[in-house]
Design a protein around this motif. Structure first.
Motif, PDB file in Angstrom:
ATOM      1  N   HIS A  79       0.809  -1.221   0.000  1.00  0.00           N
ATOM      2  CA  HIS A  79       0.000   0.000   0.000  1.00  0.00           C
ATOM      3  C   HIS A  79       0.843   1.272   0.000  1.00  0.00           C
ATOM      4  CE1 HIS A  79      -3.343  -2.569   0.576  1.00  0.00           C
ATOM      5  NE2 HIS A  79      -3.117  -2.828   1.852  1.00  0.00           N
ATOM      6  N   VAL A  80       2.128   1.130   0.244  1.00  0.00           N
ATOM      7  CA  VAL A  80       2.962   2.324   0.422  1.00  0.00           C
ATOM      8  C   VAL A  80       2.982   3.191  -0.840  1.00  0.00           C
ATOM      9  CG1 VAL A  80       5.313   3.162   0.809  1.00  0.00           C
ATOM     10  CG2 VAL A  80       4.351   1.368   2.276  1.00  0.00           C
ATOM     11  N   ALA A  81       3.307   2.583  -1.982  1.00  0.00           N
ATOM     12  CA  ALA A  81       3.423   3.378  -3.212  1.00  0.00           C
ATOM     13  C   ALA A  81       2.088   3.997  -3.623  1.00  0.00           C
ATOM     14  CB  ALA A  81       4.002   2.522  -4.340  1.00  0.00           C
ATOM     15  N   PRO A  82       0.991   3.229  -3.644  1.00  0.00           N
ATOM     16  CA  PRO A  82      -0.289   3.867  -4.021  1.00  0.00           C
ATOM     17  C   PRO A  82      -0.686   5.006  -3.090  1.00  0.00           C
ATOM     18  CG  PRO A  82      -0.545   1.468  -3.865  1.00  0.00           C
ATOM     19  CD  PRO A  82       0.853   1.784  -3.452  1.00  0.00           C
ATOM     20  N   ILE A  83      -0.451   4.855  -1.793  1.00  0.00           N
ATOM     21  CA  ILE A  83      -0.832   5.936  -0.868  1.00  0.00           C
ATOM     22  C   ILE A  83       0.018   7.173  -1.153  1.00  0.00           C
ATOM     23  CG2 ILE A  83      -0.777   6.683   1.561  1.00  0.00           C
ATOM     24  CD1 ILE A  83      -1.670   3.859   2.354  1.00  0.00           C
ATOM     25  N   LEU A  84       1.312   6.960  -1.349  1.00  0.00           N
ATOM     26  CA  LEU A  84       2.210   8.096  -1.632  1.00  0.00           C
ATOM     27  C   LEU A  84       1.812   8.801  -2.913  1.00  0.00           C
ATOM     28  CD1 LEU A  84       5.851   7.024  -0.736  1.00  0.00           C
ATOM     29  CD2 LEU A  84       4.501   8.918   0.208  1.00  0.00           C
ATOM     30  N   ALA A  85       1.454   7.992  -3.911  1.00  0.00           N
ATOM     31  CA  ALA A  85       1.113   8.591  -5.208  1.00  0.00           C
ATOM     32  C   ALA A  85      -0.160   9.427  -5.089  1.00  0.00           C
ATOM     33  CB  ALA A  85       0.924   7.486  -6.249  1.00  0.00           C
ATOM     34  N   ALA A  86      -1.119   8.927  -4.308  1.00  0.00           N
ATOM     35  CA  ALA A  86      -2.411   9.605  -4.227  1.00  0.00           C
ATOM     36  C   ALA A  86      -2.366  10.800  -3.290  1.00  0.00           C
ATOM     37  CB  ALA A  86      -3.480   8.624  -3.764  1.00  0.00           C
ATOM     38  N   ARG A  87      -1.573  10.716  -2.262  1.00  0.00           N
ATOM     39  CA  ARG A  87      -1.550  11.782  -1.251  1.00  0.00           C
ATOM     40  C   ARG A  87      -0.143  11.889  -0.671  1.00  0.00           C
ATOM     41  NH1 ARG A  87      -3.317  15.866  -1.492  1.00  0.00           N
ATOM     42  NH2 ARG A  87      -5.457  15.203  -1.799  1.00  0.00           N
ATOM     43  N   PRO A  88       0.715  12.625  -1.348  1.00  0.00           N
ATOM     44  CA  PRO A  88       2.132  12.634  -0.944  1.00  0.00           C
ATOM     45  C   PRO A  88       2.376  13.220   0.448  1.00  0.00           C
ATOM     46  CG  PRO A  88       1.721  14.145  -2.782  1.00  0.00           C
ATOM     47  CD  PRO A  88       0.479  13.369  -2.590  1.00  0.00           C
ATOM     48  N   GLU A  89       1.398  13.948   0.991  1.00  0.00           N
ATOM     49  CA  GLU A  89       1.582  14.507   2.337  1.00  0.00           C
ATOM     50  C   GLU A  89       1.509  13.430   3.423  1.00  0.00           C
ATOM     51  OE1 GLU A  89      -0.586  15.435   0.086  1.00  0.00           O
ATOM     52  OE2 GLU A  89      -0.321  17.563  -0.363  1.00  0.00           O
ATOM     53  N   LEU A  90       0.948  12.279   3.087  1.00  0.00           N
ATOM     54  CA  LEU A  90       0.911  11.181   4.058  1.00  0.00           C
ATOM     55  C   LEU A  90       2.261  10.475   4.089  1.00  0.00           C
ATOM     56  CD1 LEU A  90      -2.598   9.693   3.194  1.00  0.00           C
ATOM     57  CD2 LEU A  90      -1.952  10.780   5.363  1.00  0.00           C
ATOM     58  N   MET A  91       2.537   9.823   5.228  1.00  0.00           N
ATOM     59  CA  MET A  91       3.809   9.108   5.353  1.00  0.00           C
ATOM     60  C   MET A  91       3.545   7.624   5.630  1.00  0.00           C
ATOM     61  SD  MET A  91       6.109  11.862   7.437  1.00  0.00           S
ATOM     62  CE  MET A  91       5.031  11.950   8.832  1.00  0.00           C
ATOM     63  N   PRO A  92       3.309   6.857   4.557  1.00  0.00           N
ATOM     64  CA  PRO A  92       3.060   5.426   4.761  1.00  0.00           C
ATOM     65  C   PRO A  92       4.366   4.656   4.968  1.00  0.00           C
ATOM     66  CG  PRO A  92       2.856   6.003   2.436  1.00  0.00           C
ATOM     67  CD  PRO A  92       3.214   7.267   3.145  1.00  0.00           C
ATOM     68  N   ARG A  93       4.369   3.701   5.889  1.00  0.00           N
ATOM     69  CA  ARG A  93       5.546   2.866   6.141  1.00  0.00           C
ATOM     70  C   ARG A  93       5.130   1.407   6.061  1.00  0.00           C
ATOM     71  NH1 ARG A  93       8.805   7.299   6.885  1.00  0.00           N
ATOM     72  NH2 ARG A  93       8.119   8.603   8.597  1.00  0.00           N
ATOM     73  N   ALA A  94       5.972   0.620   5.429  1.00  0.00           N
ATOM     74  CA  ALA A  94       5.718  -0.824   5.396  1.00  0.00           C
ATOM     75  C   ALA A  94       6.094  -1.405   6.757  1.00  0.00           C
ATOM     76  CB  ALA A  94       6.560  -1.470   4.298  1.00  0.00           C
ATOM     77  N   VAL A  95       5.136  -2.081   7.343  1.00  0.00           N
ATOM     78  CA  VAL A  95       5.367  -2.661   8.664  1.00  0.00           C
ATOM     79  C   VAL A  95       5.005  -4.141   8.587  1.00  0.00           C
ATOM     80  CG1 VAL A  95       4.437  -2.709  11.008  1.00  0.00           C
ATOM     81  CG2 VAL A  95       5.007  -0.527   9.964  1.00  0.00           C
ATOM     82  N   ASP A  96       6.010  -5.004   8.847  1.00  0.00           N
ATOM     83  CA  ASP A  96       5.708  -6.434   8.721  1.00  0.00           C
ATOM     84  C   ASP A  96       5.452  -7.089  10.069  1.00  0.00           C
ATOM     85  OD1 ASP A  96       8.207  -6.319   9.728  1.00  0.00           O
ATOM     86  OD2 ASP A  96       9.219  -7.348   8.072  1.00  0.00           O
ATOM     87  N   GLY A  97       5.631  -6.341  11.142  1.00  0.00           N
ATOM     88  CA  GLY A  97       5.362  -6.938  12.449  1.00  0.00           C
ATOM     89  C   GLY A  97       5.635  -5.956  13.569  1.00  0.00           C
ATOM     90  N   PRO A  98       5.491  -6.415  14.814  1.00  0.00           N
ATOM     91  CA  PRO A  98       5.594  -5.534  15.978  1.00  0.00           C
ATOM     92  C   PRO A  98       6.887  -4.746  16.049  1.00  0.00           C
ATOM     93  CG  PRO A  98       4.752  -7.667  16.627  1.00  0.00           C
ATOM     94  CD  PRO A  98       5.108  -7.775  15.183  1.00  0.00           C
ATOM     95  N   GLN A  99       8.003  -5.356  15.675  1.00  0.00           N
ATOM     96  CA  GLN A  99       9.279  -4.641  15.831  1.00  0.00           C
ATOM     97  C   GLN A  99       9.313  -3.368  15.003  1.00  0.00           C
ATOM     98  OE1 GLN A  99      12.435  -7.414  15.181  1.00  0.00           O
ATOM     99  NE2 GLN A  99      13.357  -6.882  17.158  1.00  0.00           N
ATOM    100  N   ALA A 100       8.867  -3.520  13.754  1.00  0.00           N
ATOM    101  CA  ALA A 100       8.873  -2.362  12.850  1.00  0.00           C
ATOM    102  C   ALA A 100       7.891  -1.288  13.337  1.00  0.00           C
ATOM    103  CB  ALA A 100       8.497  -2.817  11.442  1.00  0.00           C
ATOM    104  N   LEU A 101       6.902  -1.698  14.114  1.00  0.00           N
ATOM    105  CA  LEU A 101       5.888  -0.750  14.563  1.00  0.00           C
ATOM    106  C   LEU A 101       6.351   0.106  15.745  1.00  0.00           C
ATOM    107  CD1 LEU A 101       2.922   0.104  14.051  1.00  0.00           C
ATOM    108  CD2 LEU A 101       2.233  -1.612  15.733  1.00  0.00           C
ATOM    109  N   GLN A 102       7.253  -0.469  16.543  1.00  0.00           N
ATOM    110  CA  GLN A 102       7.654   0.187  17.797  1.00  0.00           C
ATOM    111  C   GLN A 102       8.088   1.646  17.612  1.00  0.00           C
ATOM    112  OE1 GLN A 102       7.312  -0.530  20.795  1.00  0.00           O
ATOM    113  NE2 GLN A 102       7.148  -2.755  21.017  1.00  0.00           N
ATOM    114  N   ALA A 103       9.003   1.851  16.667  1.00  0.00           N
ATOM    115  CA  ALA A 103       9.568   3.201  16.500  1.00  0.00           C
ATOM    116  C   ALA A 103       8.477   4.194  16.100  1.00  0.00           C
ATOM    117  CB  ALA A 103      10.675   3.175  15.457  1.00  0.00           C
TER     118      ALA A 103
END
Ligand SMILES: NC(=O)C1=CN([C@@H]2O[C@H](COP(=O)(O)OP(=O)(O)OC[C@H]3O[C@@H](n4cnc5c(N)ncnc54)[C@H](O)[C@@H]3O)[C@@H](O)[C@H]2O)[C@@H](O)CC1
Ligand SMILES: [K+]
Length: 492
Positions: free
Chosen positions: A279-303
């Motif tokens: 979803h990262v690329a489509p969200i960025l393309a549609a609304r560049p002011e948003l900051m989508p991050r790929a998160v594959d699990g809890p560790q990536a979510l912590q920060a």
């Protein structure tokens, strides 16, 4: 906007009875009240239907019927053609007096029957706050005939058949063109099925003094249109908070994007979206002011959680292993204020746990039923009780969505939204609401005011957007009106 407190206070039927009784302390006894109610209703009828000359008045066995008798007498004295239908058994007390006065003035009373007399306007004075079961027999048949007929109906106090406390209709219920409430608003007129039955609402306070209302705390309040304060000229994006939206499992990226974009439109400083990689690329393309991050699990979510001021958890989250792992992290480790929606609520129903952080829960009736372990119909039969029970159980602010959205606090406060329209019954509307509330919390509001303000903004934006038609209204159509409203453009 009005400064008359009675106009935003909502009472139960029992509280309304106490108010009626207490009016005597201010020199207005029950007989006087009924006369005033009849006068006020007749004035409303003339104002709304100035051309009407044939009036059909349907009176019930109690004081609601008494109001109808007063109105019928006034209409008769005004020279109108009045047909009054009332049950054979005579009314008691004030209603009996009103009935006798009508007969004295030359009025005739016909028994209830399924056949309605021809009329330009009907007055529904069958049942008010005394409704204690579903109408049956002749009363039910009369209500069905009224609803099937073409002439408009003015309901007195409550549309007959609608429960004044819950807004639920247990059986046949009048569909009025307008309802005149007496003395104080009954809370059931603003939620559940009420919108299909009340028509235009007006309150006749019958010249009772503010001191009477001040002595009776209401059960709930109507939301009022609040303005946001202007921004400080020296503000920067860090002052307006960072929202983290967690959601968007496979195939559900739109929900997270809608919540994120709504948060931006309501003034959040920064919005991150923790979502699936695709979803990262489509969200960025549609609304560049948003900051989508790929998160594959809890560790990536912590920060991301650590950076956030508020977490909006649930839009498109799913209930699979991925969604569940992120849900647990947000609930257990993040230590951030939360807005829980959609699958975050379904997971909570599956796996009940106390919420550690300040939270707003935004269930629709189906999600509320899952959380309460009951049928959806039971939620809708008493939305006030459902919202209060959930708020208490989770020690959180609860937004029970649906026509007449309720906002309930753990201490039992309830605010009711009278805006919104059925065009808003479409996919993504809930995601937008989640983003709106999260953005207000990110800008420093506590959960209760953020939920109240957010629900009002969302519904008013829906009404503005529906000016172009209710059918086909999209959740993203709310962005422009939301932006207008948070910048102080008047709604009405
Ligand atoms: N008490 C007061 O001082 C005032 C009362 N007012 C009016 O009085 C109303 C309340 O009057 P009441 O308490 O007499 O109640 P209602 O007039 O609403 O109806 C109660 C009567 O209907 C019967 N009933 C209820 N549901 C029924 C059903 N489904 N089938 C058959 N019978 C049913 C009850 O047993 C009772 O006899 C208010 O809604 C308002 O319109 C107004 O006149 C203002 C002042
Ligand atoms: K009525």
């Amino acid at each position: 906007m009005t400064s008359i407190p009675a106009l935003s206070a909502l009472y139960t039927a029992a509280q309304a009875r106490a108010l009626d009784r207490d009016a005597a302390r201010f020199g207005v006894g029950s007989h006087d009240l009924m006369q005033r109610a009849g006068w006020a209703a007749f004035a409303a009828l003339r104002r709304r239907w100035p051309e009407a000359v044939r009036i059909g008045v349907l009176c019930g066995p109690g004081n609601n019927g008494g109001d109808g008798f007063v109105l019928a007498r006034l209409a008769l004295e005004a020279g109108m053609a009045v047909r009054v239908l009332a049950p054979a058994s005579p009314a008691r007390g004030d209603a009996a007096q009103a009935r006798a006065a009508l007969l004295e003035a030359g009025g005739r009373i016909e028994p209830w029957s399924e056949a309605l007399p021809p009329a330009d306007v009907y007055v529904d004075a069958l049942y008010g706050i005394g409704l204690d079961r579903a109408p049956e027999g002749e009363a039910a048949a009369l209500i069905e005939a009224l609803n099937a007929g073409g002439a408009p109906v003015l309901a007195l106090d409550v549309p007959s058949g609608l429960d004044a406390d819950s807004g639920h209709a247990p059986g046949a219920a009048v569909r009025a063109a307008a309802t005149v409430g007496f003395v104080a608003w009954k809370r059931g007129l603003f939620t559940g099925q009420a919108a299909d039955h009340c028509g235009a609402l007006e309150l006749a306070t019958l010249d009772l003094p503010d001191a009477l209302y001040a002595a009776h705390a209401p059960d709930a309040r109507l939301l009022t249109a609040e303005a946001l304060p202007p921004r400080a000229r020296g503000g920067h994006k860090g002052d307006y908070g960072r929202v983290l939206v967690i959601g968007g499992d496979h195939g559900m990226g739109g929900a997270a994007r809608l919540a994120g974009e709504a948060a931006l439109r309501v003034g959040a400083g920064l919005v991150e979206i923790a979502t699936r990689a695709e979803h990262v690329a489509p969200i960025l393309a549609a609304r560049p002011e948003l900051m989508p991050r790929a998160v594959d699990g809890p560790q990536a979510l912590q920060a991301a959680c650590e950076r956030a001021d508020v977490i909006a958890l649930g839009p498109g989250l799913g209930q699979g292993a991925w969604g569940h792992a992120l849900w647990l992290t947000a609930l257990l480790d993040a230590q951030r204020p939360l807005v829980l929606d959609a699958d975050a609520l379904n997971l909570l129903a599956r796996e009940p746990r106390a919420l550690r952080d300040a939270a707003v829960l935004t269930p629709h009736p189906g999600e509320a039923a899952r959380l309460l372990g009951c049928e959806v119909a039971a939620v809708q039969r008493d939305r006030y009780a459902a919202a209060r029970t959930l708020a208490q159980r989770y020690a959180a602010v609860v937004v029970l969505k649906g026509a007449g959205t309720l906002v309930a606090s753990p201490s039992g406060d309830v605010a009711v939204c009278r805006w919104g329209n059925p065009g808003m019954a479409s996919g993504g509307m809930g995601d937008v609401l989640t983003g709106v509330i999260a953005a207000l919390m990110a800008q420093g509001q506590a959960p209760w005011p953020a939920a109240c303000l957010g629900v009002g903004l969302h519904a008013r934006a829906g009404d503005l957007a529906a000016a172009a038609g209710e059918r086909g209204l999209l959740a993203s159509d709310l962005f422009a009106p939301l932006r207008a409203l948070v910048n102080g453009q008047p709604h009405e």
